[in-house]
Design a protein around this motif. Structure first.
Motif, PDB file in Angstrom:
ATOM      1  N   ALA A   1      45.257  40.905  40.496  1.00 23.70           N
ATOM      2  CA  ALA A   1      45.210  41.302  41.902  1.00 23.70           C
ATOM      3  C   ALA A   1      44.893  42.789  42.049  1.00 23.70           C
ATOM      4  O   ALA A   1      45.041  43.352  43.136  1.00 23.70           O
ATOM      5  CB  ALA A   1      46.536  40.978  42.580  1.00 23.70           C
ATOM      6  N   LEU A   2      44.445  43.440  40.971  1.00 27.39           N
ATOM      7  CA  LEU A   2      44.213  44.881  40.977  1.00 27.39           C
ATOM      8  C   LEU A   2      42.811  45.174  41.528  1.00 27.39           C
ATOM      9  O   LEU A   2      41.830  45.202  40.792  1.00 27.39           O
ATOM     10  CB  LEU A   2      44.379  45.453  39.574  1.00 27.39           C
ATOM     11  CG  LEU A   2      44.212  46.963  39.422  1.00 27.39           C
ATOM     12  CD1 LEU A   2      45.228  47.713  40.273  1.00 27.39           C
ATOM     13  CD2 LEU A   2      44.326  47.374  37.967  1.00 27.39           C
ATOM     14  N   LEU A   3      42.719  45.413  42.820  1.00 21.95           N
ATOM     15  CA  LEU A   3      41.425  45.540  43.480  1.00 21.95           C
ATOM     16  C   LEU A   3      40.675  46.806  43.102  1.00 21.95           C
ATOM     17  O   LEU A   3      39.453  46.854  43.244  1.00 21.95           O
ATOM     18  CB  LEU A   3      41.608  45.492  44.999  1.00 21.95           C
ATOM     19  CG  LEU A   3      42.344  44.280  45.570  1.00 21.95           C
ATOM     20  CD1 LEU A   3      42.140  44.211  47.078  1.00 21.95           C
ATOM     21  CD2 LEU A   3      41.892  42.985  44.921  1.00 21.95           C
ATOM     22  N   VAL A   4      41.382  47.833  42.639  1.00 19.33           N
ATOM     23  CA  VAL A   4      40.679  49.075  42.298  1.00 19.33           C
ATOM     24  C   VAL A   4      39.895  48.947  41.004  1.00 19.33           C
ATOM     25  O   VAL A   4      39.127  49.837  40.656  1.00 19.33           O
ATOM     26  CB  VAL A   4      41.652  50.279  42.209  1.00 19.33           C
ATOM     27  CG1 VAL A   4      42.260  50.559  43.572  1.00 19.33           C
ATOM     28  CG2 VAL A   4      42.730  50.048  41.167  1.00 19.33           C
ATOM     29  N   ILE A   5      40.100  47.839  40.267  1.00 19.12           N
ATOM     30  CA  ILE A   5      39.261  47.537  39.109  1.00 19.12           C
ATOM     31  C   ILE A   5      38.801  46.083  39.249  1.00 19.12           C
ATOM     32  O   ILE A   5      39.439  45.175  38.731  1.00 19.12           O
ATOM     33  CB  ILE A   5      40.006  47.751  37.771  1.00 19.12           C
ATOM     34  CG1 ILE A   5      40.573  49.179  37.693  1.00 19.12           C
ATOM     35  CG2 ILE A   5      39.070  47.513  36.599  1.00 19.12           C
ATOM     36  CD1 ILE A   5      41.295  49.484  36.401  1.00 19.12           C
ATOM     37  N   PRO A   6      37.695  45.846  40.006  1.00 24.04           N
ATOM     38  CA  PRO A   6      37.181  44.476  40.116  1.00 24.04           C
ATOM     39  C   PRO A   6      36.488  44.110  38.798  1.00 24.04           C
ATOM     40  O   PRO A   6      36.810  44.743  37.790  1.00 24.04           O
ATOM     41  CB  PRO A   6      36.190  44.582  41.289  1.00 24.04           C
ATOM     42  CG  PRO A   6      36.485  45.922  41.946  1.00 24.04           C
ATOM     43  CD  PRO A   6      37.002  46.783  40.845  1.00 24.04           C
ATOM     44  N   HIS A   7      35.613  43.160  38.499  1.00 25.66           N
ATOM     45  CA  HIS A   7      34.563  42.782  39.406  1.00 25.66           C
ATOM     46  C   HIS A   7      34.979  41.720  40.418  1.00 25.66           C
ATOM     47  O   HIS A   7      34.424  41.671  41.517  1.00 25.66           O
ATOM     48  CB  HIS A   7      33.331  42.341  38.630  1.00 25.66           C
ATOM     49  CG  HIS A   7      32.762  43.489  37.841  1.00 25.66           C
ATOM     50  ND1 HIS A   7      32.569  43.455  36.484  1.00 25.66           N
ATOM     51  CD2 HIS A   7      32.385  44.728  38.247  1.00 25.66           C
ATOM     52  CE1 HIS A   7      32.066  44.610  36.063  1.00 25.66           C
ATOM     53  NE2 HIS A   7      31.944  45.402  37.111  1.00 25.66           N
ATOM     54  N   LEU A   8      35.884  40.877  40.095  1.00 23.89           N
ATOM     55  CA  LEU A   8      36.402  39.945  41.075  1.00 23.89           C
ATOM     56  C   LEU A   8      37.903  39.844  40.885  1.00 23.89           C
ATOM     57  O   LEU A   8      38.379  39.560  39.797  1.00 23.89           O
ATOM     58  CB  LEU A   8      35.751  38.560  40.911  1.00 23.89           C
ATOM     59  CG  LEU A   8      36.072  37.553  42.023  1.00 23.89           C
ATOM     60  CD1 LEU A   8      35.448  37.978  43.347  1.00 23.89           C
ATOM     61  CD2 LEU A   8      35.586  36.164  41.652  1.00 23.89           C
ATOM     62  N   LYS A   9      38.639  40.108  41.963  1.00 23.10           N
ATOM     63  CA  LYS A   9      40.094  40.018  41.931  1.00 23.10           C
ATOM     64  C   LYS A   9      40.563  39.272  43.175  1.00 23.10           C
ATOM     65  O   LYS A   9      39.803  39.066  44.118  1.00 23.10           O
ATOM     66  CB  LYS A   9      40.725  41.421  41.882  1.00 23.10           C
ATOM     67  CG  LYS A   9      40.410  42.220  40.609  1.00 23.10           C
ATOM     68  CD  LYS A   9      41.075  41.651  39.397  1.00 23.10           C
ATOM     69  CE  LYS A   9      40.699  42.387  38.126  1.00 23.10           C
ATOM     70  NZ  LYS A   9      41.299  43.717  38.020  1.00 23.10           N
ATOM     71  N   LEU A  10      41.829  38.879  43.167  1.00 22.07           N
ATOM     72  CA  LEU A  10      42.390  38.125  44.281  1.00 22.07           C
ATOM     73  C   LEU A  10      43.581  38.867  44.860  1.00 22.07           C
ATOM     74  O   LEU A  10      44.578  39.083  44.169  1.00 22.07           O
ATOM     75  CB  LEU A  10      42.819  36.730  43.818  1.00 22.07           C
ATOM     76  CG  LEU A  10      43.346  35.782  44.892  1.00 22.07           C
ATOM     77  CD1 LEU A  10      42.244  35.400  45.873  1.00 22.07           C
ATOM     78  CD2 LEU A  10      43.947  34.529  44.252  1.00 22.07           C
TER      79      LEU A  10
END
Length: 537
Positions: A514-523
């Motif tokens: 769930a770590l959005l600051v390191i995608p490429h795809l997260k939830l």
């Protein structure tokens, strides 16, 4: 004696009075050398760590860390701040002061980390300034909002300006940023980065004057990619763990990285400068460096190859000896922010009508925080998408723990579960509940175990349920550190041996999905996020 500054090893004696080194005397002849040839060094420093990721309150973390010769940390209380705000930061500082260990906390710069998820608190520029003014705050914690730096976001620039005003360094967080954009980020006043995945990225940042931290945590492991840079760039490098689970902390800490570095042929003085000296000087830590007049923060090791720690001293006090801690702790109070009801079966169903296959899915990468964005075609049953165990396509959900809200759903590859489910309220950065499962029944059980415990990690198989409760902010336990480590080892073993996970650290990997600051795809709890596109599921 090992004098890292003068690059000298000699037989000598240390004289300590009132917690400080009053003198260091060389023994004049070989005839006076000690009976055992142990080595005295400055203590080790973890130059970037989230204490919360150890699942232990600071006082319990200290008990485990001193056994491995760690005498101080640069600690970012970002995780508890996202849950409990200023109250959480103050809790960490106060608890850390109850033990003889040198915690150096920073002011979290990005709370919440993004606008695309629901956190439990927020810290604005004025509150960050108030923290930085405090003598117990030593730096501005990792500036994850590097787009805000690059695009001159007013709130971001105010926080950096506060750090400069109080003459405190600013930590960075800019994975993959290189070239002119990296230069602009660094020129804004960002002094370190612990997110380099390749030597090329680290070298690019080094040439602009940034200091590089070699990270080897329970999930993200960049030691092998970066360690050879120490040969030439030792004056600009440090060691850190970033996120380290309790079982891993029991096994070793910065001492292990020193042993691995020396085994690769790196000069021992260069290794020790990165492990002991550079963090203290960069962050102006109140840690002694084995010099007359310094605090007596030093360790005794058996040799300069294995770095097996025999004794650890902090302010002249023997805090660990022969693998046993001498630190005693009192059970801390509780602090939490958990306000959601148990979930129902329909909450986690994924209707086919919402999205047509193939659908976006996350590919987890063992040992990394980044993920891949892939397509998958899950099994369809009665109008709903379900996990495809044979192809290792499992359901992943994120549950908002701060309020009752719709559950975000997607699919993920590479967890390898053959049955059951796992869940955790340690879910960077907002720490909602994240769960992965091979079937909805077990997935629901794992989630509700966390809700009942008001935070923790859980695992559910066809025959067994386990939960490690983390009642301090849903992130940490206030129980004995060794007991928590033992419980975590047991639940981790269940996930690997009974559920079939193929990951090195399944719970740590789960926490970063769930770590959005390191995608490429997260939830996040609001949906899928890849940095460019965002969709609610």
């Amino acid at each position: 004696m090992v004098d890292i500054f003068k690059r000298e090893i000699f037989y000598g004696e240390v004289f300590i009075e009132n917690g400080k080194i009053i003198s260091i005397q060389k023994l004049p002849t070989e005839n006076q050398k000690p009976k055992t040839e142990n080595y005295i060094l400055p203590g080790f420093i973890d130059s970037h760590v989230h204490i919360e990721s150890s699942m232990l309150v600071p006082s319990e973390f200290a008990k485990l860390a001193v056994v491995h010769g760690t005498v101080g940390t640069i600690s970012d209380p970002h995780e508890i701040a996202n849950v409990c705000g200023m109250e959480g930061v103050n809790f960490m500082i106060a608890n850390g002061k109850t033990v003889p260990f040198k915690f150096h906390f920073g002011a979290p710069s990005c709370v919440p980390a993004t606008i695309f998820e629901t956190a439990g608190a927020a810290l604005n520029a004025e509150e960050v300034d108030a923290l930085l003014k405090h003598e117990d705050i030593f730096y501005l914690s990792e500036m994850m909002n590097f787009p805000g730096v690059l695009h001159n976001d007013d709130e971001v620039l105010k926080k950096i300006a506060s750090a400069k005003k109080y003459n405190k360094p600013v930590d960075g967080h800019a994975p993959g940023l290189m070239g002119e954009l990296a230069k602009k980020y660094i020129d804004a006043g960002i002094s370190t980065d612990h997110e380099c995945f390749t030597a090329a990225e680290a070298l690019d940042k080094l040439k602009y004057g940034m200091k590089i931290l070699i990270r080897e945590g329970s999930a993200a492991k960049n030691f092998e990619a970066l360690i050879n840079l120490v040969h030439e760039h030792y004056a600009m490098m440090m060691f850190c763990s970033d996120d380290k689970h309790p079982d891993s902390l029991v096994d070793g800490h910065i001492n292990r990285l020193c042993a691995r570095a020396v085994a690769k042929g790196i000069d021992v003085f260069k290794v020790l400068q990165a492990a002991c000296i550079n963090p203290v000087l960069h962050y102006k830590m109140n840690v002694g460096l084995l010099r007359a007049g310094d605090a007596a923060d030093c360790i005794v090791v058996n040799d300069l190859e294995s770095f097996n720690v025999l004794q650890t001293y902090i302010n002249g006090e023997l805090v660990a000896e022969n693998g046993r801690t001498n630190i005693t702790t009192k059970r801390s109070g509780l602090l939490n922010n958990f306000n959601c009801d148990k979930k129902l079966a329909e909450d986690i169903k994924y209707p086919v009508k919402d999205f047509t296959a193939p659908i976006n899915a996350i590919e987890a990468l063992d040992g990394q925080l980044i993920t891949n964005n892939i397509n998958c075609s899950p099994i369809i049953k009665d109008g709903f998408y379900e996990a495809d165990i044979a192809n290792d396509v499992l359901k992943i959900v994120v549950v908002n723990r701060y309020t009752n809200a719709p559950v975000a759903k997607s699919f993920i590859k590479n967890f390898g579960l053959q049955q059951g489910a796992i869940a955790s309220s340690v879910a960077h950065d907002s720490h909602n509940i994240v769960a992965v499962g091979a079937g909805d029944e077990s997935l629901l059980k794992a989630i509700n175990l966390i809700i009942t415990a008001q935070g923790g990690v859980s695992a559910v198989s066809q025959t067994k349920e386990m939960v490690l409760a983390l009642p301090v902010a849903g992130l940490m336990s206030n129980d004995d550190g060794y007991a928590v480590a033992s419980s975590y080892t047991a639940i981790d073993k269940m996930v690997k041996e009974e559920l079939g996970s193929t990951l090195t650290a399944p719970f740590m990997t789960l926490s970063f999905m769930a770590l959005l600051v390191i995608p490429h795809l997260k939830l996040s709890d609001k949906g899928l996020f890849d940095g460019d596109k965002f969709e609610f599921v």
